[in-house]
Design an enzyme around this catalytic site. Structure first.
Site, short mmCIF file in Angstrom:
data_model
loop_
_atom_site.label_atom_id
_atom_site.label_comp_id
_atom_site.label_asym_id
_atom_site.label_seq_id
_atom_site.Cartn_x
_atom_site.Cartn_y
_atom_site.Cartn_z
N GLU A 1 0.84 -1.25 0.11
CA GLU A 1 0.02 0.10 -0.18
C GLU A 1 0.85 1.36 -0.06
OE1 GLU A 1 -2.60 -0.67 3.46
OE2 GLU A 1 -3.85 -1.55 2.14
N GLU B 1 -12.89 -1.94 11.90
CA GLU B 1 -12.74 -1.02 10.62
C GLU B 1 -13.70 -1.61 9.83
OE1 GLU B 1 -9.06 -1.81 8.47
OE2 GLU B 1 -9.80 -0.61 6.76
N ASP C 1 -8.37 -8.87 3.93
CA ASP C 1 -8.19 -7.70 4.81
C ASP C 1 -9.14 -7.70 6.04
OD1 ASP C 1 -7.30 -5.63 6.03
OD2 ASP C 1 -7.56 -4.04 4.37
#
Ligand code: BDP
Length: 677
Positions: free
Chosen positions: A268, A369, A341
């Site tokens: 990332e 998240e 993820d």
């Protein structure tokens, strides 16, 4: 009149201020009475950790005489302990003082949960050596994926001003056996390693030390170049290697028990060894060599992927398996539970068990998240357990991820487990009162991965709220089903990553970021079309199933044998595919979303019935959060069903609540919550 009103107001405020239950005490709600007197406590020595143990007993222990005893012979229990009843007194023994402190918290837990404290004969040994929280806290006080306010760490005030919460934080961790923390975000600022910041880190390490907690830092791979102007940060460059050696020595001068580094490299957009044509092993080994003289370790993350034609679910495996055996013995590979993820449900990461000569550790995400932030009540112990108990078959049947990582099957020099923290400066620490249970659950499972979700919930409820069975039973039921409920209203049957981009809060299954990264697009993951929905990871697709050990490659490769809760993870399934209960896939999808919403409504009703058992403040706060969760669940259901219906072209079955929203309006919702991916 005015005065009278003031009096009334003051009068009304008394109970509030005196009995305010703001959640700040977490699960540490010991009786307010005094504990055992000093003369009823036998212990030798005057070590800071032992002093904390004694103080906890003097403040809170209501039972009989206690002896705390360090015994060299208990070395095999590591920082575990024994608790034994012996002629009228209780003896807690451990090799080290930290074991005694853990034993004291165990005893206090028994007292707090009204468990028997007679005829004790307890032996505890932790499942993992390093039980670590990863804080994704930035130096500017914000927290990546943090939903409980700003960072606890007041970098600007440190090292001179010490917040009282540092100690409370350390105590809470010690009470559940957490013994390590990474203070900063894996997307690490090079500044973390600046001299002035190291002084601040030292201040925190000094506070945490008596609670048995070691400090680690996430480091930026480009630090040598960025901080000190080196020509590059190439791990094979002698100057760079020297830079890391000097940095390590600088750190250990201040913090002799410093734990080591956590590294996110070439992922990332983060820098890494591949920027110089080197491998992850080259990068990790350079740091490992610098830390080795001080017994420090490197936790190198396997969360690497790039926008390529390769299925994201395969990339970590393909990257790391060829490097097995090439890492120094003080490197451990930190692997997220699933290969994508932290989704509400993922298949386990096939990398577990695939490295035979390199220690592996699991990384869980405690912060929600992908699970409704701090608005949704989702108890994560079942998710953690599902992963730890997954049988990889790497070394035959029974090769669970727990046994692969805890040293049972692969004799690792280091064993560890990490959880991305959900803690911030909110009064109740975690935003949602029930999110405290996820911090608690992570700690308890890191200590003992054999505990059941039920036992953990039971303990936590009793410690945090009340021992009254009429409260404990329904709340436990609610907690234990809450993760499956969230899966149902968000991403049932193996769907994944259909979140709104960036913030990952609400649904956006229509998201197709043609100009951005396709591998961050929901459509990349669900692949809905006129025929069906789901990601074909079999031989006809990405063949990610081949990365699993037999017989799992066959099990997952065959649509008939794939567990239905992962069917859309591994297969592109026709809309009219017959599910085990006789429904078609489309009907099943509708049913799942609907049941998710219904369950949240049940939680609301059940919570309302429990009002008399809970203080007002927490009761209301949780009630309000459940209202948000219910609205969000309906939003998810409508968005996903209406969108997938444009492909299935079938009616929503009659027995299912009809959508209350309209797809075009839902598509217009744009939450302003920032963030890149
Ligand atoms: C993802 C998050 C991102 C993190 C990344 C990571 O969206 O903010 O930086 O994981 O773990 O879940 O590195």
């Amino acid at each position: 009149m005015k005065n009278f009103r003031l009096y009334v107001l003051l009068f009304l405020m008394i109970p509030l201020t005196t009995f305010a239950e703001d959640g700040s005490q977490l699960w540490l709600r010991f009786p307010a009475k005094h504990g055992i007197s000093a003369d009823k406590m036998i212990s030798k020595g005057n070590n800071p950790t032992l002093n904390i143990a004694k103080k906890e007993l003097m403040n809170h222990w209501q039972g009989q005489e206690i002896e705390l005893r360090t015994e060299k012979s208990l070395k095999n229990l590591k920082d575990g302990y024994t608790i034994k009843s012996s002629s009228g007194k209780i003896i807690i023994a451990a090799e080290k003082e930290i074991g005694l402190l853990y034993g004291v918290y165990h005893l206090l837990r028994l007292q707090q949960t009204h468990s028997s404290i007679t005829n004790l004969n307890i032996t505890e040994k932790p499942s993992y050596d390093v039980r670590i929280l990863n804080h994704w806290d930035n130096l500017d006080g914000t927290i990546e994926r943090g939903y409980a306010g700003h960072s606890l760490w007041k970098w600007e005030d440190l090292p001179n001003t010490i917040s009282p919460r540092y100690k409370e934080y350390a105590r809470a961790n010690a009470s559940i056996g957490i013994n390590s923390v990474v203070l900063n975000n894996v997307n690490a600022s090079p500044n973390m390693l600046r001299k002035d910041y190291l002084e601040k880190v030292k201040a925190l390490a000094d506070i945490f030390r008596p609670y048995g907690i070691k400090v680690y830092l996430a480091v930026n791979f480009s630090s040598p170049k960025v901080l000190d102007g080196l020509e590059n940060s190439d791990p094979l460059n002698k100057n760079v290697q020297k830079w890391w050696k000097n940095k390590a020595s600088e750190i250990y001068k201040r913090i002799p028990d410093f734990g080591g580094f956590l590294v996110k490299a070439n992922s990332e957009g983060q820098p890494g060894p591949q920027d110089y044509g080197r491998t992850h092993a080259d990068g990790a080994n350079m740091m490992a060599d610098a830390l080795k003289p001080y017994n420090g370790i490197v936790m190198w993350r396997a969360f690497v992927y790039s926008p390529s034609n390769e299925d994201r679910a395969k990339q970590a495996y393909l990257e790391f398996v060829p490097l097995d055996g090439k890492f120094r013995d003080n490197v451990i590979i930190q692997i997220k539970n699933g290969p994508i993820d932290f989704q509400p449900r993922e298949a386990f990461n096939p990398l577990f068990g695939a490295l035979k000569k390199t220690p592996e550790m699991v990384e869980f995400q405690i912060t929600q998240e992908y699970l409704g932030f701090s608005n949704h009540l989702v108890f994560l112990a079942p998710l953690f357990k599902e992963n730890l108990d997954s049988d990889t078959h790497a070394l035959g049947q029974g090769s669970t991820i727990a046994k692969i990582t805890d040293g049972t099957l692969i004799k690792n020099k280091i064993t560890a487990i990490a959880g991305v923290a959900n803690i911030g400066e909110d009064t109740n620490w975690t935003g949602h009162h029930f999110a405290q249970a996820n911090w608690y659950a992570f700690g308890r499972l890191a200590w003992n991965h054999d505990l059941s979700s039920e036992q953990i919930a039971d303990e936590w409820i009793k410690m945090t709220f009340t021992n009254q069975q009429d409260f404990v039973t329904p709340v436990k039921k609610l907690m234990l089903s809450s993760r499956e409920t969230a899966v149902d209203y968000m991403m049932p049957l193996g769907l994944h990553h259909i979140f709104a981009s960036g913030h990952h809060y609400g649904p956006e299954p229509w998201g197709d970021y043609k100009n951005g990264r396709p591998d961050w697009s929901p459509v990349y993951y669900h692949k809905a079309d006129a025929n069906g929905v789901g990601f074909d990871r079999t031989k006809t697709g990405s063949n990610a199933v081949s990365l699993y050990f037999p017989p799992l490659n066959e099990t997952y490769g065959n649509i008939q044998t794939t567990p239905e809760n992962l069917i859309l993870w591994f297969h592109h399934v026709p809309w009219n595919f017959k599910m085990k209960d006789g429904k078609t896939l489309w009907e099943e999808l509708c049913f799942k979303y609907d049941i998710g919403v219904k369950n949240v409504r049940d939680y609301q009703k059940n919570w309302d019935k429990l009002q008399t058992y809970v203080d007002d403040e927490r009761f209301k706060s949780i009630k309000l959060k459940l209202e948000i969760q219910e609205k969000d669940a309906v939003w998810w259901k409508d968005a996903c069903l209406l969108y997938f219906q444009t492909f299935s072209k079938q009616a929503i079955p009659n027995n299912i609540e009809k959508p209350v929203h309209n797809l075009e309006n839902l598509k217009k919702i744009k939450l302003n919550m920032g963030h890149h991916n």
